[in-house]
Every structure is written in structure tokens, then in C-alpha cells.
Scaffold this motif. Sequence first.
Motif, PDB file in Angstrom:
ATOM      1  N   LYS A 147       0.854  -1.194   0.000  1.00 18.25           N
ATOM      2  CA  LYS A 147       0.000   0.000   0.000  1.00 18.25           C
ATOM      3  C   LYS A 147       0.881   1.231   0.000  1.00 18.25           C
ATOM      4  O   LYS A 147       1.827   1.332   0.793  1.00 18.25           O
ATOM      5  CB  LYS A 147      -0.914  -0.002   1.232  1.00 18.25           C
ATOM      6  CG  LYS A 147      -1.936   1.115   1.277  1.00 18.25           C
ATOM      7  CD  LYS A 147      -2.880   0.909   2.459  1.00 18.25           C
ATOM      8  CE  LYS A 147      -4.042   1.903   2.436  1.00 18.25           C
ATOM      9  NZ  LYS A 147      -3.600   3.266   2.825  1.00 18.25           N
ATOM     10  N   ASP A 149       0.441   5.429   0.045  1.00 17.20           N
ATOM     11  CA  ASP A 149      -0.455   6.568   0.214  1.00 17.20           C
ATOM     12  C   ASP A 149       0.207   7.843  -0.320  1.00 17.20           C
ATOM     13  O   ASP A 149       1.404   8.067  -0.111  1.00 17.20           O
ATOM     14  CB  ASP A 149      -0.791   6.774   1.696  1.00 17.20           C
ATOM     15  CG  ASP A 149      -1.525   5.590   2.297  1.00 17.20           C
ATOM     16  OD1 ASP A 149      -2.355   4.981   1.592  1.00 17.20           O
ATOM     17  OD2 ASP A 149      -1.264   5.264   3.477  1.00 17.20           O
ATOM     18  N   SER A 169      -3.484   4.956  -2.683  1.00 19.90           N
ATOM     19  CA  SER A 169      -4.446   5.894  -2.102  1.00 19.90           C
ATOM     20  C   SER A 169      -4.038   7.325  -2.438  1.00 19.90           C
ATOM     21  O   SER A 169      -2.950   7.781  -2.071  1.00 19.90           O
ATOM     22  CB  SER A 169      -4.503   5.704  -0.585  1.00 19.90           C
ATOM     23  OG  SER A 169      -5.435   6.584  -0.002  1.00 19.90           O
ATOM     24  N   GLU A 170      -4.883   8.009  -3.182  1.00 20.73           N
ATOM     25  CA  GLU A 170      -4.681   9.391  -3.622  1.00 20.73           C
ATOM     26  C   GLU A 170      -3.365   9.576  -4.383  1.00 20.73           C
ATOM     27  O   GLU A 170      -2.583  10.486  -4.085  1.00 20.73           O
ATOM     28  CB  GLU A 170      -4.782  10.359  -2.446  1.00 20.73           C
ATOM     29  CG  GLU A 170      -6.149  10.309  -1.763  1.00 20.73           C
ATOM     30  CD  GLU A 170      -6.395  11.457  -0.808  1.00 20.73           C
ATOM     31  OE1 GLU A 170      -6.003  12.591  -1.157  1.00 20.73           O
ATOM     32  OE2 GLU A 170      -6.969  11.217   0.271  1.00 20.73           O
ATOM     33  N   LYS A 189      -7.572   4.783  -5.320  1.00 23.25           N
ATOM     34  CA  LYS A 189      -8.480   5.617  -4.537  1.00 23.25           C
ATOM     35  C   LYS A 189      -8.177   7.088  -4.788  1.00 23.25           C
ATOM     36  O   LYS A 189      -7.068   7.556  -4.548  1.00 23.25           O
ATOM     37  CB  LYS A 189      -8.336   5.308  -3.038  1.00 23.25           C
ATOM     38  CG  LYS A 189      -8.761   3.906  -2.638  1.00 23.25           C
ATOM     39  CD  LYS A 189      -8.667   3.736  -1.131  1.00 23.25           C
ATOM     40  CE  LYS A 189      -9.160   2.362  -0.683  1.00 23.25           C
ATOM     41  NZ  LYS A 189      -9.054   2.190   0.788  1.00 23.25           N
TER      42      LYS A 189
END
Length: 245
Positions: A147, A149, A169-170, A189
Motif C-alpha cells: 500500500k 499513500d 491511495s490518492e 483511490k
Amino acid sequence: MAASEGRTTRATGATRGARGSRAVKGRKDTVAAARRPEVRLPPLVPYEGEGLEPDGDYDGMRFDGVDLADASGRGARFMDCALDGCALDRAELTRARFIDTVLTGVRGVGTDLAEASLRDVEVVDARLGGVQLHGAVLERVVVRGGKIDYLNLRKTRLKDVVFEGCVLSEPDFGDAHLVRVEFRDCVLKRADFSGVRMESVDLRAVAELDIARGVDRLAGAVISPSQLMELAPAFAAQIGVRVEA
């Protein structure tokens, strides 16, 4: 700002992503596939130093659980290396070069890789946040699992890059150039595609596609029929069409 720029557009569902994967396998593909790296590491020498050196030359080394937090390795070169479980918090790696290298289980916040070069690199199960990769060049790179971010990929050139089974994420792809990039069974995301140029970008097997900005920049990408239905309202808003019951 166009109407589609102010809204998040989302296509969700791991099941739908899996169906898209099977559909791709079941017929002749019409988008150029990314060339994956073929990393074959030689016998490696354990790294026994402390931190990194600016413009350092690291060849055939294994960094096993090394704490590289706050290390200053700008301009360093990593060739035929393995970084396993290393901490990269606030590591300064601007303009560093990674060639034929595997990064497994690396973690950290605020890693600075601006204007770095990654060629024939595998990134596996990374846990990173706020990574700065703006202005970088990625060629034959696989990001698998893990993951990341707030990944900053602004003005980055990605060629033959695969994001597989990971969560982004973003991510900010603003003004980046994507050539033969694949997103496989991963989650995007609130992705920002503002100003992006795409050539042979495959989004069909994304498990969750959530576009915050830049839906109008998908020219050059391939999406699935189900994703088209999810994105239809944003496409309509982009050309000024109102959809009402």
C-alpha cells in the motif's frame, strides 16, 4: 473547472475486476502489454555500512533490514541490489538510480525520490506514504502488493510499468506520461489524472477505480464495459450533457 473535475468517479468491486481479467484472457488483447522486468540477482554481499552516501555506488549488495531513515543518498546508484525490510522514512534519494534491483517490504513516510530513475525494478509489498517521485523516470517496473499513500508522480514518465495487487491511495499522476502501463487487480483511490498523457494504458482489471480529477484525460486508456457505465455520468458532465430521469 469542468463539472467532472469537482466530483469523484468510482467503479468498484473486486468481482467485476476479476471478470475483467478473465475477459482479457479469453480474447485477443487489443492494447500493447507492458514489458515486465526480468531481474536475476547475482550472489549478493551484505551491506554493513551505516546510512548512505551522496553519489554512492552500491553494486551487488543486500540491504537486509537496514535502517535508512533520514539517510542522504542523493544521486546514488543501486545496481543488482536487494533492499529487504528497510526503513526509508525521510530518506533523501533524489536523482538516485535503481537498476536491476528488488525492493521487498520497504516501509517509510516522506521518502524523496524526485527525479530518480528506476529501470528493471521490482517493488514488492511496500508500505509507504508521501513518496516523492515527481519528475522521475520508471521503465520496466513492477509494483506488486502493499500500500502506498499520497504517491507523487507528477511529471513522471512511466513506460512498461505494472501496478499489480496493490493499493494506491490518492496517487497524483498530474502531467505524467504513461506508456504501456497496466493496473491489475489493484485499488486506485481518488486518483488524480490531471494533464496526463496516456498511450496503451490498461485499466480493465482494476479492482476499484476511483478518479478524483482528470477523467477527461483518459484518451489512450482501455476500460471495461462495466467501467464505462460507472464513468458515464462523469463523461457526460465533461461535455456538458445533463442526465435526468
